[in-house]
Scaffold this active site. Structure first.
Site, PDB file in Angstrom:
ATOM      1  N   LYS A   1      -2.269 -18.077 -58.551  1.00 40.84           N
ATOM      2  CA  LYS A   1      -3.114 -18.766 -57.583  1.00 40.84           C
ATOM      3  C   LYS A   1      -3.985 -19.773 -58.311  1.00 40.84           C
ATOM      4  O   LYS A   1      -4.740 -19.424 -59.231  1.00 40.84           O
ATOM      5  CB  LYS A   1      -4.027 -17.758 -56.883  1.00 40.84           C
ATOM      6  CG  LYS A   1      -3.616 -17.443 -55.479  1.00 40.84           C
ATOM      7  CD  LYS A   1      -4.673 -16.539 -54.895  1.00 40.84           C
ATOM      8  CE  LYS A   1      -4.483 -16.390 -53.421  1.00 40.84           C
ATOM      9  NZ  LYS A   1      -5.544 -15.553 -52.854  1.00 40.84           N
TER      10      LYS A   1
HETATM   11  C1  E4P Z   1      -5.828 -15.648 -49.549  1.00 38.50           C
HETATM   12  O1  E4P Z   1      -4.970 -15.689 -50.406  1.00 38.50           O
HETATM   13  C2  E4P Z   1      -7.210 -15.196 -49.789  1.00 38.50           C
HETATM   14  O2  E4P Z   1      -7.212 -14.115 -50.696  1.00 38.50           O
HETATM   15  C3  E4P Z   1      -7.897 -14.686 -48.553  1.00 38.50           C
HETATM   16  O3  E4P Z   1      -7.077 -14.807 -47.413  1.00 38.50           O
HETATM   17  C4  E4P Z   1      -9.292 -15.146 -48.366  1.00 38.50           C
HETATM   18  O4  E4P Z   1      -9.785 -14.628 -47.166  1.00 38.50           O
HETATM   19  P1  E4P Z   1     -11.341 -14.530 -46.809  1.00 38.50           P
HETATM   20  O5  E4P Z   1     -11.775 -15.853 -46.251  1.00 38.50           O
HETATM   21  O6  E4P Z   1     -11.409 -13.458 -45.772  1.00 38.50           O
HETATM   22  O7  E4P Z   1     -12.049 -14.176 -48.061  1.00 38.50           O
END
Ligand code: E4P
Length: 217
Positions: A84
């Site tokens: 990521k």
């Molecule tokens: C995606 O890969 C992220 O880990 C995640 O969906 C972030 O979500 P949040 O806005 O609930 O922290």
């Protein structure tokens, strides 16, 4: 649309894996820190051994060269690792280098079509629009998902859209209708997706009627 689980919680991953509906995992530094792992690498390796599909692990540095080095390291932890990378200039540079080395990238923290398009052009395997966080600031997060799907389809870009920052089951319905390739969902949302009160009352009534029948025989 495929479903990924958005968590670093090993128990939740094991429980969800048993349902046979999860084909990948996304983690981020906040999700990992919530689990307080003794060893980050061991945790990611364990997740990769439970789920054979793509498992996203995020870099935690900001400068391109440092991201590239960290990503190369993390990519050796398991064959199904996806790195990521944040949607920044440094992140795009990193993505283009990693893509040439066949290291899969999930471009994360994506909040605009321009960021998504640039991520796809840099060679990201996945781009993650954060639906819930856009909704939180008064935008329509799902519009971005729709626009990304339309543009990637129109220009035949192979990058897959992961609807992320999913907050409730209706987000999953909307992501599927929008054509998202994947929705990554928290464990609680996965459980909510399964439940329907009419299923529960239906089971109760079927079992009661069956019990009634066996008492008569
Ligand atoms: C995606 O890969 C992220 O880990 C995640 O969906 C972030 O979500 P949040 O806005 O609930 O922290």
């Amino acid at each position: 649309m495929r479903i990924f689980l958005d968590t670093a919680n090993i128990d939740h991953i094991r429980q969800a894996a048993r349902l046979g509906v999860i084909s990948g995992i996304t983690t981020n530094p906040s999700l990992v820190s919530r689990e307080k792992p003794a060893d980050y690498r061991a945790t990611i390796e364990e997740i990769c051994s439970i789920i054979p599909g793509p498992v996203s692990a995020e870099v935690v540095v900001e400068e391109a060269q440092a991201m590239i080095e960290q990503a190369r390291q993390i990519s050796t932890w398991a064959p199904n690792i996806v790195i990521k990378i944040p949607a920044t200039a440094e992140g795009l540079e990193t993505t283009s280098v990693l893509a040439k080395e066949n290291i899969k990238v999930n471009l994360t923290l994506c909040f605009s079509l321009n960021q998504a398009l640039l991520g796809a052009l840099a060679g990201a395997t996945y781009v993650s629009p954060f639906v819930g966080r856009l909704d939180d600031i008064g935008h329509d997060g799902m519009e971005l998902v729709k626009d990304m799907v339309d543009v990637f389809t129109h220009y035949q870009l192979p990058t897959q859209v992961i609807a992320a920052s999913i907050r409730h089951p209706e987000h999953c319905v909307a992501a599927a209708k929008a054509g998202a390739h994947i929705a990554t969902v928290p464990y609680a949302v996965l459980m909510q997706m399964i439940r329907h009160p009419l299923t529960d009352t239906g089971i109760t009534r079927f079992l009661a009627d069956w019990q009634h029948l066996s008492e008569q025989q």
